[in-house]
Write an enzyme that holds these catalytic residues in place. Structure first.
Site, mmCIF file in Angstrom:
data_model
loop_
_atom_site.group_PDB
_atom_site.id
_atom_site.type_symbol
_atom_site.label_atom_id
_atom_site.label_comp_id
_atom_site.label_asym_id
_atom_site.label_seq_id
_atom_site.Cartn_x
_atom_site.Cartn_y
_atom_site.Cartn_z
ATOM 1 N N LYS A 36 74.152 61.390 49.030
ATOM 2 C CA LYS A 36 74.043 61.659 50.474
ATOM 3 C C LYS A 36 72.567 61.648 50.892
ATOM 4 O O LYS A 36 71.672 61.678 50.034
ATOM 5 C CB LYS A 36 74.664 63.032 50.770
ATOM 6 C CG LYS A 36 73.967 64.186 50.042
ATOM 7 C CD LYS A 36 74.721 65.502 50.193
ATOM 8 C CE LYS A 36 74.053 66.591 49.380
ATOM 9 N NZ LYS A 36 74.813 67.869 49.431
ATOM 10 N N ARG A 136 80.533 78.802 53.849
ATOM 11 C CA ARG A 136 79.979 77.769 54.718
ATOM 12 C C ARG A 136 81.158 76.878 55.125
ATOM 13 O O ARG A 136 81.765 77.119 56.143
ATOM 14 C CB ARG A 136 78.873 76.990 53.989
ATOM 15 C CG ARG A 136 78.101 76.051 54.890
ATOM 16 C CD ARG A 136 77.015 75.285 54.137
ATOM 17 N NE ARG A 136 77.550 74.492 53.031
ATOM 18 C CZ ARG A 136 76.797 73.750 52.219
ATOM 19 N NH1 ARG A 136 75.477 73.708 52.361
ATOM 20 N NH2 ARG A 136 77.343 73.045 51.247
ATOM 21 N N TYR A 260 41.795 69.676 61.843
ATOM 22 C CA TYR A 260 42.334 70.486 62.954
ATOM 23 C C TYR A 260 42.155 71.972 62.675
ATOM 24 O O TYR A 260 42.493 72.453 61.601
ATOM 25 C CB TYR A 260 43.829 70.217 63.134
ATOM 26 C CG TYR A 260 44.158 68.887 63.760
ATOM 27 C CD1 TYR A 260 43.692 68.549 65.026
ATOM 28 C CD2 TYR A 260 44.968 67.988 63.083
ATOM 29 C CE1 TYR A 260 44.022 67.322 65.607
ATOM 30 C CE2 TYR A 260 45.305 66.763 63.656
ATOM 31 C CZ TYR A 260 44.824 66.436 64.916
ATOM 32 O OH TYR A 260 45.155 65.237 65.475
ATOM 33 N N MET A 308 49.096 64.135 60.877
ATOM 34 C CA MET A 308 50.259 63.243 60.895
ATOM 35 C C MET A 308 50.100 62.062 59.936
ATOM 36 O O MET A 308 51.047 61.656 59.261
ATOM 37 C CB MET A 308 50.501 62.725 62.319
ATOM 38 C CG MET A 308 51.805 61.960 62.441
ATOM 39 S SD MET A 308 52.082 61.279 64.081
ATOM 40 C CE MET A 308 52.363 62.747 65.053
#
Ligand SMILES: *Cc1c(COP(=O)(O)O)cnc(C)c1O
Length: 369
Positions: A36, A136, A260, A308
Site C-alpha cells: 500500500k 480502529r 530561516y 523546502m
C-alpha cells in the site's frame, strides 16, 4: 539529460531478500506482501514485480488494487480497509479482489451486487476483519457470527470467508495484548477457517500471529518495526537509499546565523554546505540540528532549519566537500530508523513521505558478503 538533485535508489534484490526473511520467520504461513501507499514510497508496480514470489499482495484501498491489476498483476490482491462504496465493491468483484469487510454497510454493498455477477462465475473472496483490541477498523467479535450468516446467503460471496485482525502493539513484544488479540480471533474461527494476522512485528516477535496468512509490510523494505533493535540484527536489508548532491559550500564567520530563523549560530569560523533536498522532497522538516547526514561517506550534522529545497550542513568533519559531491540522507550506511528517531517520527512516515518530485531508480545490489 541527467538531472541532479534527489534520487531514491530502490534495491530490488533487497526486496526479494527481505521477503525470504519473512518466509523463514513464518514458514507455515502464506504471505500477503503489503505494498500500500506506493509500496511505502518505493514504487508499487516495481515492488510487485520484485516481490512476485509472495502469495498475494495487500493494499489499503480498491483504487490501489485496480492500479496493480492495470499493471498486469494477477496475484490475489487483498484490500485491507475494504471497499468505500457500492461502486467500489462492484469494481472489486470485477477485478477479482479479496475484500476485507469490517462494517455492516460493506455487507450491504455485497448484497447489492447484481445476481448476474454470481451467474458469471468467479465468487468474491471476503475476509471478515475483526476488532480484537485495536479499536480502529473491525467488527465486534459478537457481530461476527451474524455477518457470517448474511454472507452465506449472498451468491456472489465465496463460501467460508477468512478471519483477519490487526495487531495494535506488536512492536512492543512484552505487551500481553498481542497474544490476547490472537487468541480472540482464534476463538471465533470455525474448524478449517483461514486466519490472517501477523504484521511485520507480529511475524518477528509473536509465534501466535504466524497463522495461515500473514501480512508483512515494513520488514520487506528492510526496516525494523521495533524501537530497540535495528534491521541488521534481523537480517533485513534496507531497500531505499535517498541521496542527492552538495549544491554549494561556504565559509562563515563565528557568530553568523544560518537559514530561516537563524536558529544555528556558527560557534567559530566554519565551512557550511548546502545539499539539494528539503521537505518538498519528503526530508522531514522537523529533523533538528545534529541529525546525521553522509557527505562522501562521512557523517556530518545537519544545522539550522530544513527548508523546502535545501538543507544546510556543518562541514567541519568534511571540509574538502565541494558542489556535486554525494550526500546520503538514509540507506544502508545510515539507517532510516536513526533519522526518524531524530525527527521524532517513525520510519514508515519518512519512507511514505518521499515526494513524487524525487526520482526512483531501481538497482540490484549483490548480497553483502
Ligand atoms: C499496513 C498494514 C500491515 C503491514 O504492517 P507492517 O507494520 O508494515 O508490517 C498489515 N496489516 C494491515 C491491516 C495494515 O494496515
Amino acid at each position: 539529460m541527467r538531472f541532479g538533485g534527489p534520487v531514491a535508489l530502490i534495491d530490488l534484490a533487497a526486496l526479494g531478500h527481505n521477503l525470504e526473511v519473512a518466509r523463514r520467520r513464518a514458514p507455515r504461513s502464506r504471505l500477503w506482501a503489503v505494498i500500500k501507499a506506493d509500496a511505502y514510497g518505493h514504487g508499487m508496480e516495481q515492488a510487485a514485480v520484485a516481490l512476485a514470489a509472495a502469495d498475494g499482495f495487500a493494499v489499503a484501498r480498491v483504487e490501489e488494487a485496480l492500479r496493480l491489476r492495470a499493471a498486469g498483476v494477477e496475484h490475489p490482491i487483498l484490500v485491507l480497509n475494504g471497499a468505500l462504496s457500492a461502486e467500489e465493491t462492484a469494481a472489486a468483484w470485477e477485478a477479482r479482489l479479496d475484500l476485507a469487510v469490517h462494517q455492516a454497510a460493506q455487507a450491504d454493498w455485497l448484497a447489492a451486487l447484481p445476481r448476474s455477477a454470481a451467474v458469471a462465475g468467479h465468487p468474491l473472496r471476503v475476509w471478515l476483519k475483526v476488532d480484537t483490541g485495536m479499536h480502529r477498523l473491525g467488527l465486534e467479535p459478537a457481530e461476527v457470527p451474524l455477518v457470517q450468516t448474511w454472507l452465506t446467503d449472498y451468491p456472489v460471496v465465496a463460501p467460508d470467508p477468512g478471519l483477519m485482525t490487526h495487531l495494535a502493539n506488536a512492536d512492543e513484544p512484552a505487551d500481553p495484548l498481542t497474544m490476547l488479540q490472537c487468541q480472540r480471533l482464534r476463538a471465533l474461527a470455525r474448524p478449517g477457517q483461514a486466519l490472517n494476522i501477523g504484521n511485520s512485528a507480529g511475524i518477528l516477535a509473536c509465534p501466535a500471529a504466524r497463522v495461515d496468512w500473514v501480512r508483512p509490510g515494513i520488514m520487506l523494505y528492510g526496516v525494523s518495526p521495533f524501537g530497540d533493535h535495528g534491521a541488521a540484527a534481523l537480517d533485513l536489508r534496507p531497500v531505499m537509499t535517498l541521496k542527492t548532491q552538495v549544491s554549494a559550500t561556504h565559509v562563515y564567520r563565528a557568530g553568523e546565523r544560518i537559514g530561516y530563523g537563524g536558529t544555528f549560530v556558527c560557534p567559530e569560523d566554519m565551512p557550511v554546505g548546502v545539499a539539494a533536498i528539503g521537505y518538498g522532497d519528503g526530508y522531514p522538516r522537523h529533523a533538528p540540528t545534529g541529525t546525521p547526514v553522509l557527505v562522501k561517506g562521512q557523517r556530518v550534522p545537519l544545522i539550522g532549519r530544513v527548508s523546502m529545497d535545501s538543507i544546510t550542513l556543518d562541514l567541519r568533519p568534511c571540509p574538502e566537500a565541494r558542489p556535486g559531491d554525494e550526500v546520503i540522507l538514509w540507506g544502508r550506511a545510515l539507517p532510516v530508523e536513526e533519522i526518524s528517531r531524530a525527527a521524532g517520527t517513525i520510519s514508515y512516515d519518512l519512507l511514505c513521505g518521499v515526494s513524487p518530485r524525487v526520482r526512483r531508480e531501481s538497482v540490484h545490489s549483490p548480497e553483502p558478503s
